[in-house]
Design a protein around this motif. Sequence first.
Motif, PDB file in Angstrom:
ATOM      1  N   ARG A 263       0.831  -1.209   0.000  1.00  0.00           N
ATOM      2  CA  ARG A 263       0.000   0.000   0.000  1.00  0.00           C
ATOM      3  C   ARG A 263       0.866   1.260   0.000  1.00  0.00           C
ATOM      4  NH1 ARG A 263      -2.206   3.447   3.886  1.00  0.00           N
ATOM      5  NH2 ARG A 263      -4.227   4.334   3.312  1.00  0.00           N
ATOM      6  N   SER A 264       1.896   1.285   0.847  1.00  0.00           N
ATOM      7  CA  SER A 264       2.786   2.450   0.886  1.00  0.00           C
ATOM      8  C   SER A 264       3.459   2.656  -0.461  1.00  0.00           C
ATOM      9  CB  SER A 264       3.843   2.273   1.981  1.00  0.00           C
ATOM     10  OG  SER A 264       3.267   2.277   3.270  1.00  0.00           O
ATOM     11  N   ALA A 265       3.944   1.564  -1.053  1.00  0.00           N
ATOM     12  CA  ALA A 265       4.618   1.654  -2.351  1.00  0.00           C
ATOM     13  C   ALA A 265       3.678   2.194  -3.421  1.00  0.00           C
ATOM     14  CB  ALA A 265       5.160   0.285  -2.756  1.00  0.00           C
ATOM     15  N   LYS A 266       2.463   1.702  -3.423  1.00  0.00           N
ATOM     16  CA  LYS A 266       1.490   2.145  -4.422  1.00  0.00           C
ATOM     17  C   LYS A 266       1.198   3.630  -4.292  1.00  0.00           C
ATOM     18  CE  LYS A 266      -3.253   1.414  -6.005  1.00  0.00           C
ATOM     19  NZ  LYS A 266      -4.526   0.656  -5.787  1.00  0.00           N
ATOM     20  N   ASP A 267       0.989   4.101  -3.051  1.00  0.00           N
ATOM     21  CA  ASP A 267       0.577   5.488  -2.853  1.00  0.00           C
ATOM     22  C   ASP A 267       1.707   6.490  -3.069  1.00  0.00           C
ATOM     23  OD1 ASP A 267      -1.867   4.395  -2.278  1.00  0.00           O
ATOM     24  OD2 ASP A 267      -2.180   5.547  -0.450  1.00  0.00           O
ATOM     25  N   VAL A 268       2.973   6.064  -2.908  1.00  0.00           N
ATOM     26  CA  VAL A 268       4.083   6.978  -3.225  1.00  0.00           C
ATOM     27  C   VAL A 268       4.665   6.685  -4.601  1.00  0.00           C
ATOM     28  CG1 VAL A 268       4.656   7.296  -0.781  1.00  0.00           C
ATOM     29  CG2 VAL A 268       5.901   5.589  -2.115  1.00  0.00           C
ATOM     30  N   ARG A 269       4.038   5.743  -5.303  1.00  0.00           N
ATOM     31  CA  ARG A 269       4.363   5.432  -6.705  1.00  0.00           C
ATOM     32  C   ARG A 269       5.786   4.893  -6.871  1.00  0.00           C
ATOM     33  NH1 ARG A 269       2.509  10.694  -9.924  1.00  0.00           N
ATOM     34  NH2 ARG A 269       3.187   9.432 -11.708  1.00  0.00           N
ATOM     35  N   ILE A 270       6.161   3.989  -5.971  1.00  0.00           N
ATOM     36  CA  ILE A 270       7.404   3.237  -6.110  1.00  0.00           C
ATOM     37  C   ILE A 270       7.057   1.805  -6.502  1.00  0.00           C
ATOM     38  CG2 ILE A 270       9.364   2.208  -4.883  1.00  0.00           C
ATOM     39  CD1 ILE A 270       9.568   4.695  -3.213  1.00  0.00           C
ATOM     40  N   GLU A 271       7.640   1.330  -7.563  1.00  0.00           N
ATOM     41  CA  GLU A 271       7.407  -0.047  -7.995  1.00  0.00           C
ATOM     42  C   GLU A 271       8.268  -0.983  -7.171  1.00  0.00           C
ATOM     43  OE1 GLU A 271       7.701  -2.811 -12.047  1.00  0.00           O
ATOM     44  OE2 GLU A 271       7.958  -0.634 -12.157  1.00  0.00           O
ATOM     45  N   LEU A 272       7.672  -1.999  -6.588  1.00  0.00           N
ATOM     46  CA  LEU A 272       8.449  -2.963  -5.818  1.00  0.00           C
ATOM     47  C   LEU A 272       9.483  -3.628  -6.722  1.00  0.00           C
ATOM     48  CD1 LEU A 272       5.720  -4.720  -3.631  1.00  0.00           C
ATOM     49  CD2 LEU A 272       7.295  -2.903  -2.956  1.00  0.00           C
ATOM     50  N   PRO A 273      10.737  -3.732  -6.270  1.00  0.00           N
ATOM     51  CA  PRO A 273      11.781  -4.319  -7.116  1.00  0.00           C
ATOM     52  C   PRO A 273      11.683  -5.836  -7.240  1.00  0.00           C
ATOM     53  CG  PRO A 273      12.686  -3.731  -4.977  1.00  0.00           C
ATOM     54  CD  PRO A 273      11.278  -3.214  -4.995  1.00  0.00           C
TER      55      PRO A 273
ATOM     56  N   THR B 209      13.847   2.306  -1.676  1.00  0.00           N
ATOM     57  CA  THR B 209      13.919   3.672  -2.169  1.00  0.00           C
ATOM     58  C   THR B 209      13.637   3.693  -3.666  1.00  0.00           C
ATOM     59  OG1 THR B 209      16.266   3.687  -2.792  1.00  0.00           O
ATOM     60  CG2 THR B 209      15.742   4.099  -0.470  1.00  0.00           C
ATOM     61  N   ARG B 210      13.439   4.904  -4.190  1.00  0.00           N
ATOM     62  CA  ARG B 210      13.167   5.015  -5.620  1.00  0.00           C
ATOM     63  C   ARG B 210      14.430   4.749  -6.447  1.00  0.00           C
ATOM     64  NH1 ARG B 210       8.396   6.980  -7.067  1.00  0.00           N
ATOM     65  NH2 ARG B 210       8.256   8.193  -5.139  1.00  0.00           N
ATOM     66  N   GLY B 211      15.583   4.672  -5.776  1.00  0.00           N
ATOM     67  CA  GLY B 211      16.808   4.295  -6.462  1.00  0.00           C
ATOM     68  C   GLY B 211      17.766   5.442  -6.697  1.00  0.00           C
TER      69      GLY B 211
END
Length: 276
Positions: A52-62, A91-93
Amino acid sequence: MYFYKDSFVEKTDRMISPDDRGYYFGDGIYEVFRIYHGKVYEQEAHLVRLVRSAKDVRIELPYSLEQIREIITTLVKKSRISEGTLYMQITRGEAPRAHSFPQNGKPVMTAYCTDVPRPTDAMDNGIRAISQDDIRWLRCDLKTLNLLPNVLSKQAAVDHGVQEVVLHRGGIVTECSASNLMMVKNQILHTHPANHLILHGITRMVVLRLAHALKLEVREEPFTLEDLYQADEAFITGTTVEITPLVEIDNKPIGSGIPGTITKQLQQQFERTFSK
């Protein structure tokens, strides 16, 4: 033992790039899992929140969730941790410093285990707190790396010789600097609703489940700092603090100033959820 950039490495072999967006923007998410008896507690609930956190901050799970589960299992086994925590952040990388998302960014995951004993003394005797304005952003439901307001609040607790800070917005209690908060008044359990103003704590979720099993009336409604001063009992909940009684706030005792009966009942029930 660390997991970093697709590999299990020793801490001394882990090199974080200064171009990682988690370093200069706090552009990332994290989870802290509890380990009891060598097993990860409520793992799936933590993973749901991670997604959920990844989706809402728009980070794709690696990695896929199945791969993340395998990484967790391997890391706990390699670290030989019986009682402790597993910290995971994504992190976003790496990318040149610019506020907008990098076009070809590759998210980076870091995870490691740490020996962390259960806070038995605090759970037996309770802790003290002060209150402060909640100055955090309005998406506290996301578990992001942007924790400077929490850090400042925790340090304020240290500076005042107490263990926690109770946060409030205009007198409405939200949670604490590093934990959720519940209070008991007239045998009724009160806690702030799980909206954007608090973190949806995993331990909070378990405690509410246990409260319902004990036939306790639960009200997930806003309450004031004055209500907390007049509470019969209060306690904090969290992955590392479990259920810790709050016995004093702003130099005022809560109830009789000692851990309350309902708090102790919930502590006992909570321990049964992970005991061998």
